[in-house]
Design an enzyme around this catalytic site. Structure first.
Site, PDB file in Angstrom:
ATOM      1  CB  CYS A 308     117.588 -23.397  -2.148  1.00 25.18           C
ATOM      2  SG  CYS A 308     117.045 -22.079  -1.036  1.00 25.18           S
ATOM      3  CG  HIS A 392     116.315 -26.661   1.743  1.00 23.00           C
ATOM      4  ND1 HIS A 392     117.135 -26.291   2.787  1.00 23.00           N
ATOM      5  CD2 HIS A 392     116.418 -25.671   0.819  1.00 23.00           C
ATOM      6  CE1 HIS A 392     117.708 -25.132   2.507  1.00 23.00           C
ATOM      7  NE2 HIS A 392     117.275 -24.734   1.316  1.00 23.00           N
ATOM      8  CD  GLU A 394     117.614 -30.909   2.843  1.00 21.39           C
ATOM      9  OE1 GLU A 394     117.637 -30.158   3.837  1.00 21.39           O
ATOM     10  OE2 GLU A 394     117.240 -30.524   1.729  1.00 21.39           O
TER      11      GLU A 394
END
Length: 431
Positions: A308, A392, A394
């Site tokens: 990001c 992202h 995760e």
């Protein structure tokens, strides 16, 4: 307020008989007392306003903290995970408008927090759930926001505001529960504030280095791999890093040292790490030239992974430029194509800026694109042992499609451990 009451006396014969009244000895008499209460309605009245810089005024009901706050209004299309969104440092300086109409029905719990506090300026929703129904819930959303001094409003037309943001782009807004402020004053406040060019990273980063060891809990582990076999030392720059990014790195076999955003590159290299992570974070990458210089000094010396904000800083460090998007990407359902494999991932995204691939030097490969607008969503520079993603991996909140990105970073570390360090970006630019 005093209670008003009205009393009168009736006989049953007066109510139910058409015959002449009986004698007093045959009458049944009772009294009726009517109370007007305290004069308040049994529902909450509108007591807050969201005023946008375009002059529009949206009346709403408040929950959480009271007061007056200014921020950039963005909409998030996630269906779940509002607590992860509340605690994502990347939302610093912004009001988050949830397009999912009902928020608060699962309450909050302390396991789902992505940082130690809420950094966003406010929460805008259509309907605030009147009850919570989740076995992990420890308190309701309103109490949670009050304790963290975060403003929230509900009973506002989030669909209409979202359409306006899509047509006009992100807008500065003011949330207020202060009746002493006029609409004109709030409009002036919104027009006088700007988020572009503001360093928001320094306000969300840690103040000193620390070690991170927690992995994803076994009950929540979604990787189908055999688990980590080797241990690698990774230095993670905290530009607003999320806890689950750290957990996923640890689950892939990394010992992690988290350092502040202003940590010198020379100190990082003294630690002799196997890899460096540049994390997610809020705001304009052009507003943090010190971070770009740090990235420049590390590229080519150890394998690096940007997520990001880290992806945008890598783009600038390589000589490219970034630009502000019309309304950004915020949500857990953005389709991304991996151009190397052709595979489509549904990703979790939160950013208002993007890298312009046309400005990148030769040798830098665009590896992923956002299928909604074809913007750059991933980079690789094999000669510099570099990979990055605009979203992202995760997945907090969001699907797990991109989790393999952490494995790719580990493979990059393994591949580069015994190789001669490449020239740095500074050295390449001086040639």
């Amino acid at each position: 307020m005093a209670t008003k009451a009205l009393s009168f006396t009736l006989s049953l014969n007066d109510l139910f008989s058409s015959k002449p009244p009986h004698t007093a000895s045959n009458l049944s008499v009772f009294s009726v007392r009517c109370s007007a209460g305290n004069g308040e309605r049994p529902w909450k009245n509108s007591d807050a306003r969201l005023v946008l810089e375009d002059g529009s005024i949206w009346k709403a009901k408040s929950f959480g903290a009271s007061g007056t706050q200014v921020g950039e209004v963005v909409f998030n299309t996630s269906l779940t995970g509002y607590q992860e969104i509340l605690t994502d440092p990347s939302y610093a300086g912004q009001f988050v408008l949830m397009t999912n109409p009902q928020i608060g029905n699962t309450g909050v719990n302390f396991d789902d927090e992505e940082s130690a506090q809420c950094f966003l300026s406010g929460l805008v929703i259509r309907s605030l759930s009147i009850s919570t129904s989740n076995w992990r819930c420890v308190k309701d959303l309103g109490d949670y926001l009050t304790e963290r001094n975060v403003m929230g409003i509900y009973d506002v037309d989030t669909r209409a505001i979202t359409r306006r943001l899509r047509e006009d782009g992100s807008l500065i807004g003011v949330l207020s529960t202060d009746n002493s402020k006029t609409d004109e004053e709030l409009i002036h406040m919104s027009k006088s504030w700007d988020i572009v060019g503001v360093d928001l990273i320094s306000g969300v980063s840690c103040k000193s280095p620390y070690e991170w060891i927690d992995r994803t809990k076994e009950g929540w582990e979604f990787s189908t791999g055999e688990g980590p076999r080797d241990t690698f030392h990774v230095v993670a720059y905290d530009f607003g890093i999320k806890h689950n990014i750290l957990r996923r790195l640890a689950s892939y076999g990394c010992k992690i040292t988290v350092v502040p955003s202003t940590w010198p590159a020379s100190e990082t290299l003294k630690l002799n790490p196997d890899g460096v992570l540049f994390s997610n974070g809020p705001g304009d990458p052009s507003a943090v030239p010190y971070a770009v210089e740090t990235v420049k000094s590390i590229i080519g010396k150890v394998p690096v992974f940007g997520i990001c904000m880290g992806h945008q800083l890598l783009g600038q460090a390589l000589g490219g430029t970034t630009y502000k998007m019309k309304f950004g990407h915020h949500g857990g359902n953005h389709p991304v194509r991996n151009l190397r494999t052709g595979r489509v991932e549904i990703s979790s995204q939160n950013h208002n800026y993007a890298v312009d691939p046309a400005t990148l030097p030769e040798g830098v490969e665009v590896t992923h694109i956002n299928l909604n607008d074809s913007s750059c969503a991933g980079l690789a520079f094999p000669a510099q042992k570099l990979v990055s993603l605009q979203y992202h991996p995760e997945a907090s909140p969001g699907p797990h499609d991109s989790d393999n990105a952490f494995g790719e970073f580990i493979e990059l570390i393994k591949h580069g451990k015994n190789k001669t360090p490449s020239k740095s970006v500074h050295e390449l630019q001086s040639v």
